[in-house]
Write an enzyme that holds these catalytic residues in place. Structure first.
Site, PDB file in Angstrom:
ATOM      1  N   ARG A 173      33.780  30.824  34.689  1.00 43.30           N
ATOM      2  CA  ARG A 173      34.167  29.441  34.181  1.00 43.30           C
ATOM      3  C   ARG A 173      33.032  28.722  33.974  1.00 43.30           C
ATOM      4  O   ARG A 173      32.818  27.719  33.125  1.00 43.30           O
ATOM      5  CB  ARG A 173      35.388  29.172  34.890  1.00 43.30           C
ATOM      6  CG  ARG A 173      36.884  29.688  34.550  1.00 43.30           C
ATOM      7  CD  ARG A 173      37.871  29.261  35.386  1.00 43.30           C
ATOM      8  NE  ARG A 173      38.218  27.987  35.321  1.00 43.30           N
ATOM      9  CZ  ARG A 173      38.716  27.238  36.413  1.00 43.30           C
ATOM     10  NH1 ARG A 173      39.205  27.871  37.432  1.00 43.30           N
ATOM     11  NH2 ARG A 173      39.097  25.775  36.025  1.00 43.30           N
ATOM     12  N   ASP A 217      42.457  32.952  39.713  1.00 41.57           N
ATOM     13  CA  ASP A 217      42.710  31.874  40.407  1.00 41.57           C
ATOM     14  C   ASP A 217      44.021  31.146  39.431  1.00 41.57           C
ATOM     15  O   ASP A 217      44.205  31.745  38.547  1.00 41.57           O
ATOM     16  CB  ASP A 217      41.554  30.712  39.878  1.00 41.57           C
ATOM     17  CG  ASP A 217      40.293  30.777  40.815  1.00 41.57           C
ATOM     18  OD1 ASP A 217      40.801  31.415  42.002  1.00 41.57           O
ATOM     19  OD2 ASP A 217      39.466  30.743  40.445  1.00 41.57           O
ATOM     20  N   ARG A 258      41.334  38.676  42.579  1.00 39.44           N
ATOM     21  CA  ARG A 258      42.148  37.487  42.871  1.00 39.44           C
ATOM     22  C   ARG A 258      41.868  36.247  41.802  1.00 39.44           C
ATOM     23  O   ARG A 258      40.979  35.261  42.138  1.00 39.44           O
ATOM     24  CB  ARG A 258      41.747  37.059  44.314  1.00 39.44           C
ATOM     25  CG  ARG A 258      41.871  38.146  45.254  1.00 39.44           C
ATOM     26  CD  ARG A 258      41.484  37.569  46.796  1.00 39.44           C
ATOM     27  NE  ARG A 258      41.775  38.824  47.831  1.00 39.44           N
ATOM     28  CZ  ARG A 258      41.429  38.548  48.992  1.00 39.44           C
ATOM     29  NH1 ARG A 258      40.822  37.416  49.520  1.00 39.44           N
ATOM     30  NH2 ARG A 258      41.423  39.368  49.894  1.00 39.44           N
TER      31      ARG A 258
END
Length: 243
Positions: free
Chosen positions: A200, A59, A57
């Site tokens: 990230r 972002d 999923r």
């Protein structure tokens, strides 16, 4: 009404430029990758249900070259015809390839043996084209230090300092690879699964290493802490791609 046949399960790989998407997962009122895929299936008159399952999923703003999807279909089109028809209905920032039959219970989220993300850094002068899908960093990065210190993140750890809360924050990172090709720096992270925002935040720390602002001891301390690393700082979404 087109004649129905028994429902069949299909899998495929999807590539997308995530710049103009609010992520992969359906989000009412927002443009998502799952949403446009399900809309395309609906336009083909699929009566087996339009739900599309994804392996990850991603972002908002995150891209993919190898997102694996699966869905059920009960129309008359063959796999080749279905793949072409779907691709023709998709917008220019999404494409589907390699569509083929799958077991009826196949769900890419649970079938995946691992997931791999690549974060790309353009370590050179301002470049509007390159920096659409890469983070621009003007100061030269010490990629040798990033590669060496990045190994701290390999193995099975509690990654809560690097991601959003989940039922369990323990993950197994199989590899962290940092490479330079000219002015392009890539950071590849492979794991069994990821917390939301985990790659990230890891990249944000590795960039600190590359800029000489964090060393191996600092990264070990960040991983062992029970608070967000770098106060929750994360590298921008545009440099991240699910492979």
């Amino acid at each position: 009404m087109p004649e129905r046949v028994s429902s069949r399960r299909y899998r495929a790989r999807v590539e997308y430029d995530g710049t103009d998407f609010a992520g992969f997962q359906v989000n009412p009122g927002k443009r998502t990758v799952q949403g446009v895929l399900e809309d395309a299936l609906a336009r083909l008159g699929n009566g087996a249900g339009d739900r599309v399952d994804g392996a990850g999923r991603t972002d908002a703003g995150v891209h993919a070259t190898g997102q694996v999807i699966a869905f059920s279909y009960d129309g008359r089109l063959t796999a080749t015809e279905l793949g072409r028809a779907l691709d023709a209905l998709l917008p220019s920032d999404v494409t589907i390839r390699g569509l083929r039959r799958a077991p009826t219970t196949f769900n890419p989220r649970y079938a995946a043996r691992y997931r791999e993300y690549r974060y790309t850094v353009w370590n050179g002068p301002r470049s509007p084209l390159r920096e659409r899908t890469a983070l621009g960093v003007r100061i030269p990065l010490d990629t040798a230090a990033m590669a060496r210190v990045g190994s701290v993140l390999e193995g099975r750890h509690d990654f809560s300092p690097f991601g959003a809360a989940d039922r369990s924050s323990v993950r197994t990172v199989m590899a962290v690879r940092v490479r330079r090709d000219g002015r392009t720096v890539t950071i590849d992270v492979r794991a069994d699964a990821f917390l939301r925002g985990m790659v990230r935040r890891m990249v944000a720390c590795l960039l600190e290493v590359g800029l000489g602002k964090m060393d191996e001891q600092g990264l070990r301390a960040a991983l062992a802490a029970r608070e967000p690393a770098l106060n929750g700082a994360a590298a921008p979404a545009k440099g991240l791609c699910l492979r």
